[in-house]
Structure formats: structure tokens, C-alpha cells
Motif scaffolding. Structure first.
Motif, PDB file in Angstrom:
ATOM      1  N   TYR A   8     -12.718  -1.811   2.888  1.00  0.00           N
ATOM      2  CA  TYR A   8     -13.535  -1.351   4.011  1.00  0.00           C
ATOM      3  C   TYR A   8     -13.365  -2.281   5.210  1.00  0.00           C
ATOM      4  CZ  TYR A   8     -17.556  -0.142   6.854  1.00  0.00           C
ATOM      5  OH  TYR A   8     -18.353   0.223   7.892  1.00  0.00           O
ATOM      6  N   HIS A   9     -13.277  -1.671   6.381  1.00  0.00           N
ATOM      7  CA  HIS A   9     -13.243  -2.410   7.650  1.00  0.00           C
ATOM      8  C   HIS A   9     -14.314  -1.787   8.541  1.00  0.00           C
ATOM      9  CE1 HIS A   9     -11.871  -3.794  11.578  1.00  0.00           C
ATOM     10  NE2 HIS A   9     -11.173  -4.718  10.931  1.00  0.00           N
ATOM     11  N   PRO A  10     -15.167  -2.602   9.166  1.00  0.00           N
ATOM     12  CA  PRO A  10     -16.265  -2.046   9.964  1.00  0.00           C
ATOM     13  C   PRO A  10     -15.805  -1.098  11.077  1.00  0.00           C
ATOM     14  CG  PRO A  10     -16.462  -4.439   9.807  1.00  0.00           C
ATOM     15  CD  PRO A  10     -15.188  -4.055   9.139  1.00  0.00           C
ATOM     16  N   ALA A  11     -14.673  -1.370  11.682  1.00  0.00           N
ATOM     17  CA  ALA A  11     -14.198  -0.531  12.791  1.00  0.00           C
ATOM     18  C   ALA A  11     -13.275   0.603  12.336  1.00  0.00           C
ATOM     19  CB  ALA A  11     -13.471  -1.397  13.819  1.00  0.00           C
ATOM     20  N   HIS A  12     -12.614   0.425  11.197  1.00  0.00           N
ATOM     21  CA  HIS A  12     -11.595   1.392  10.778  1.00  0.00           C
ATOM     22  C   HIS A  12     -11.970   2.197   9.544  1.00  0.00           C
ATOM     23  CE1 HIS A  12      -9.027  -0.396  13.781  1.00  0.00           C
ATOM     24  NE2 HIS A  12      -9.195  -1.594  13.233  1.00  0.00           N
ATOM     25  N   GLY A  13     -13.059   1.860   8.900  1.00  0.00           N
ATOM     26  CA  GLY A  13     -13.507   2.621   7.736  1.00  0.00           C
ATOM     27  C   GLY A  13     -12.859   2.198   6.434  1.00  0.00           C
ATOM     28  N   HIS A  14     -12.735   3.156   5.537  1.00  0.00           N
ATOM     29  CA  HIS A  14     -12.259   2.913   4.176  1.00  0.00           C
ATOM     30  C   HIS A  14     -10.771   3.200   4.024  1.00  0.00           C
ATOM     31  CE1 HIS A  14     -16.594   3.525   3.564  1.00  0.00           C
ATOM     32  NE2 HIS A  14     -16.450   2.721   2.524  1.00  0.00           N
ATOM     33  N   GLU A  15     -10.154   2.468   3.123  1.00  0.00           N
ATOM     34  CA  GLU A  15      -8.770   2.717   2.690  1.00  0.00           C
ATOM     35  C   GLU A  15      -8.740   2.521   1.178  1.00  0.00           C
ATOM     36  OE1 GLU A  15      -5.751   3.451   4.133  1.00  0.00           O
ATOM     37  OE2 GLU A  15      -6.600   3.658   6.131  1.00  0.00           O
ATOM     38  N   ALA A  16      -8.112   3.449   0.486  1.00  0.00           N
ATOM     39  CA  ALA A  16      -7.946   3.326  -0.963  1.00  0.00           C
ATOM     40  C   ALA A  16      -6.469   3.093  -1.257  1.00  0.00           C
ATOM     41  CB  ALA A  16      -8.436   4.583  -1.670  1.00  0.00           C
ATOM     42  N   VAL A  17      -6.199   2.119  -2.108  1.00  0.00           N
ATOM     43  CA  VAL A  17      -4.819   1.785  -2.470  1.00  0.00           C
ATOM     44  C   VAL A  17      -4.665   1.962  -3.979  1.00  0.00           C
ATOM     45  CG1 VAL A  17      -3.036   0.012  -2.456  1.00  0.00           C
ATOM     46  CG2 VAL A  17      -4.695   0.115  -0.581  1.00  0.00           C
ATOM     47  N   LYS A  18      -3.741   2.848  -4.353  1.00  0.00           N
ATOM     48  CA  LYS A  18      -3.467   3.069  -5.776  1.00  0.00           C
ATOM     49  C   LYS A  18      -2.816   1.817  -6.359  1.00  0.00           C
ATOM     50  CE  LYS A  18      -0.051   5.673  -7.667  1.00  0.00           C
ATOM     51  NZ  LYS A  18       0.447   4.808  -8.678  1.00  0.00           N
ATOM     52  N   GLN A  19      -3.169   1.515  -7.577  1.00  0.00           N
ATOM     53  CA  GLN A  19      -2.595   0.364  -8.255  1.00  0.00           C
ATOM     54  C   GLN A  19      -1.337   0.786  -9.011  1.00  0.00           C
ATOM     55  OE1 GLN A  19      -4.245  -2.884  -7.795  1.00  0.00           O
ATOM     56  NE2 GLN A  19      -4.670  -1.369  -6.221  1.00  0.00           N
ATOM     57  N   GLY A  20      -0.368  -0.118  -9.045  1.00  0.00           N
ATOM     58  CA  GLY A  20       0.840   0.150  -9.822  1.00  0.00           C
ATOM     59  C   GLY A  20       1.961   0.795  -9.028  1.00  0.00           C
ATOM     60  N   PHE A  21       2.782   1.528  -9.730  1.00  0.00           N
ATOM     61  CA  PHE A  21       4.007   2.131  -9.216  1.00  0.00           C
ATOM     62  C   PHE A  21       3.701   3.161  -8.129  1.00  0.00           C
ATOM     63  CE2 PHE A  21       7.739   4.888  -9.409  1.00  0.00           C
ATOM     64  CZ  PHE A  21       8.764   3.966  -9.538  1.00  0.00           C
ATOM     65  N   SER A  22       4.527   3.181  -7.074  1.00  0.00           N
ATOM     66  CA  SER A  22       4.362   4.138  -5.976  1.00  0.00           C
ATOM     67  C   SER A  22       5.544   5.106  -5.942  1.00  0.00           C
ATOM     68  CB  SER A  22       4.245   3.396  -4.644  1.00  0.00           C
ATOM     69  OG  SER A  22       4.216   4.321  -3.577  1.00  0.00           O
ATOM     70  N   TRP A  23       5.309   6.329  -6.384  1.00  0.00           N
ATOM     71  CA  TRP A  23       6.366   7.342  -6.349  1.00  0.00           C
ATOM     72  C   TRP A  23       6.799   7.667  -4.923  1.00  0.00           C
ATOM     73  CZ3 TRP A  23       9.274   8.453 -10.326  1.00  0.00           C
ATOM     74  CH2 TRP A  23       8.782   8.206 -11.608  1.00  0.00           C
ATOM     75  N   PRO A  24       5.861   7.813  -3.973  1.00  0.00           N
ATOM     76  CA  PRO A  24       6.305   8.082  -2.594  1.00  0.00           C
ATOM     77  C   PRO A  24       7.200   6.972  -2.040  1.00  0.00           C
ATOM     78  CG  PRO A  24       3.974   8.572  -2.821  1.00  0.00           C
ATOM     79  CD  PRO A  24       4.399   7.894  -4.087  1.00  0.00           C
ATOM     80  N   ALA A  25       6.882   5.724  -2.359  1.00  0.00           N
ATOM     81  CA  ALA A  25       7.711   4.605  -1.887  1.00  0.00           C
ATOM     82  C   ALA A  25       9.097   4.660  -2.520  1.00  0.00           C
ATOM     83  CB  ALA A  25       7.039   3.278  -2.188  1.00  0.00           C
ATOM     84  N   LEU A  26       9.185   5.117  -3.762  1.00  0.00           N
ATOM     85  CA  LEU A  26      10.480   5.242  -4.431  1.00  0.00           C
ATOM     86  C   LEU A  26      11.370   6.255  -3.708  1.00  0.00           C
ATOM     87  CD1 LEU A  26      12.313   4.601  -6.937  1.00  0.00           C
ATOM     88  CD2 LEU A  26      11.310   6.644  -7.964  1.00  0.00           C
ATOM     89  N   PHE A  27      10.796   7.403  -3.365  1.00  0.00           N
ATOM     90  CA  PHE A  27      11.596   8.476  -2.790  1.00  0.00           C
ATOM     91  C   PHE A  27      11.793   8.374  -1.278  1.00  0.00           C
ATOM     92  CE2 PHE A  27      10.069  10.530  -6.744  1.00  0.00           C
ATOM     93  CZ  PHE A  27      11.305  10.685  -7.333  1.00  0.00           C
ATOM     94  N   PHE A  28      10.860   7.719  -0.582  1.00  0.00           N
ATOM     95  CA  PHE A  28      10.924   7.721   0.880  1.00  0.00           C
ATOM     96  C   PHE A  28      11.096   6.344   1.506  1.00  0.00           C
ATOM     97  CE2 PHE A  28       8.491  11.509  -0.376  1.00  0.00           C
ATOM     98  CZ  PHE A  28       9.375  12.470   0.066  1.00  0.00           C
ATOM     99  N   GLY A  29      11.018   5.265   0.741  1.00  0.00           N
ATOM    100  CA  GLY A  29      11.326   3.911   1.182  1.00  0.00           C
ATOM    101  C   GLY A  29      10.854   3.529   2.569  1.00  0.00           C
ATOM    102  N   VAL A  30      11.796   3.438   3.503  1.00  0.00           N
ATOM    103  CA  VAL A  30      11.501   3.015   4.873  1.00  0.00           C
ATOM    104  C   VAL A  30      10.484   3.961   5.516  1.00  0.00           C
ATOM    105  CG1 VAL A  30      12.471   2.730   7.186  1.00  0.00           C
ATOM    106  CG2 VAL A  30      13.713   1.861   5.206  1.00  0.00           C
ATOM    107  N   PHE A  31      10.635   5.259   5.292  1.00  0.00           N
ATOM    108  CA  PHE A  31       9.712   6.224   5.893  1.00  0.00           C
ATOM    109  C   PHE A  31       8.296   6.060   5.332  1.00  0.00           C
ATOM    110  CE2 PHE A  31      13.907   8.233   6.218  1.00  0.00           C
ATOM    111  CZ  PHE A  31      13.996   8.278   7.600  1.00  0.00           C
ATOM    112  N   TRP A  32       8.185   5.758   4.042  1.00  0.00           N
ATOM    113  CA  TRP A  32       6.890   5.484   3.427  1.00  0.00           C
ATOM    114  C   TRP A  32       6.265   4.259   4.090  1.00  0.00           C
ATOM    115  CZ3 TRP A  32       5.272   1.084   0.887  1.00  0.00           C
ATOM    116  CH2 TRP A  32       4.031   1.158   0.254  1.00  0.00           C
TER     117      TRP A  32
END
Length: 127
Positions: A8-32
Motif C-alpha cells: 500500500y502507498h498512501p498516494a498510489h493505493g494498493h498493489e498485489a504481487v504474486k509470489q514465485g514464477f511469473s508466466w507473463p515475464a517468461l513469455f513477454f520479458g522486456v515488454f512485461w
């Protein structure tokens, strides 16, 4: 269910980050990395890919097997590293921007993790 850390950031709100392996990062790399606003990561990945591509063009003309294997290993590393480390990089970037960890919980999606965190803590930061 997936495991998420909710920040949580007071000005920007909430962000959720999945733990572990990232399939989108695997397939899209730089674009991810660009989509997740990891500018330095995206720049470094792009630069390494560019260097490996230029080296590959040189190797094609010289037929050097050891150099070709080295380029292959480098390419695989650049392809796999964001998938294994991307979510950690994202958490560190959020922390540098002033986000504070609220909770770690299981949820089917990032959106659901944020909603559950909001319900549990009524928008108050605990950590």
C-alpha cells in the motif's frame, strides 16, 4: 490459489504481487518489465538481448561452436531470469517507491487479494 503480497502507498493505493514464477515475464520479458514500470530491468534486458544478437550475427560468419553455445546460454538466461526473479524485482521497486507491505495471503487473482486485504484491515496499514 496463488500466494500474493499486498502493498500500500498512501498516494498510489494498493498493489498485489504474486509470489514465485511469473508466466507473463517468461513469455513477454522486456515488454512485461515495461508494463510493470521496471524501467531499469527493461533497459538491461534489452541491452543484453541486443548484445547477444550482435554476437550471434558475428558467430554465424565464423562458425565458432563454443561462442555459439555461450550465446545460447546467455539467451536462455535472459529469457528465464525474469520469470524466476521478476516478481522479486517488482516488490523491491515498489518498496523503493514507498509502498509498505500490508499482508501476504492466498487468492485466485491480484484484484481479489487486494479486495480481501481491504476487507480484513479496513484500509489501515499494519506493517
Amino acid at each position: 490459489m496463488k500466494r500474493f503480497r499486498v502493498y500500500y502507498h498512501p498516494a498510489h493505493g494498493h498493489e498485489a504481487v504474486k509470489q514465485g514464477f511469473s508466466w507473463p515475464a517468461l513469455f513477454f520479458g522486456v515488454f512485461w518489465a515495461l508494463f510493470k514500470r521496471l524501467w531499469n530491468v527493461a533497459a538491461i534486458l534489452f541491452a543484453i538481448q541486443l548484445i547477444l544478437h550482435m554476437l550471434d550475427l558475428q558467430v554465424q560468419h565464423s562458425s565458432s561452436l563454443p561462442m555459439a553455445l555461450l550465446i545460447l546460454a546467455g539467451s536462455l538466461t535472459v529469457w528465464l531470469l525474469p520469470a524466476f526473479k521478476g516478481n522479486c524485482w517488482r516488490e523491491k521497486a515498489l518498496q523503493r517507491k514507498g509502498y509498505k507491505l500490508l499482508s501476504e495471503l492466498d487468492a485466485p487473482s491480484a484484484r481479489e487479494a487486494i479486495m480481501r486485504c481491504d476487507q480484513d484491515y479496513h484500509g489501515q496499514m499494519l506493517v
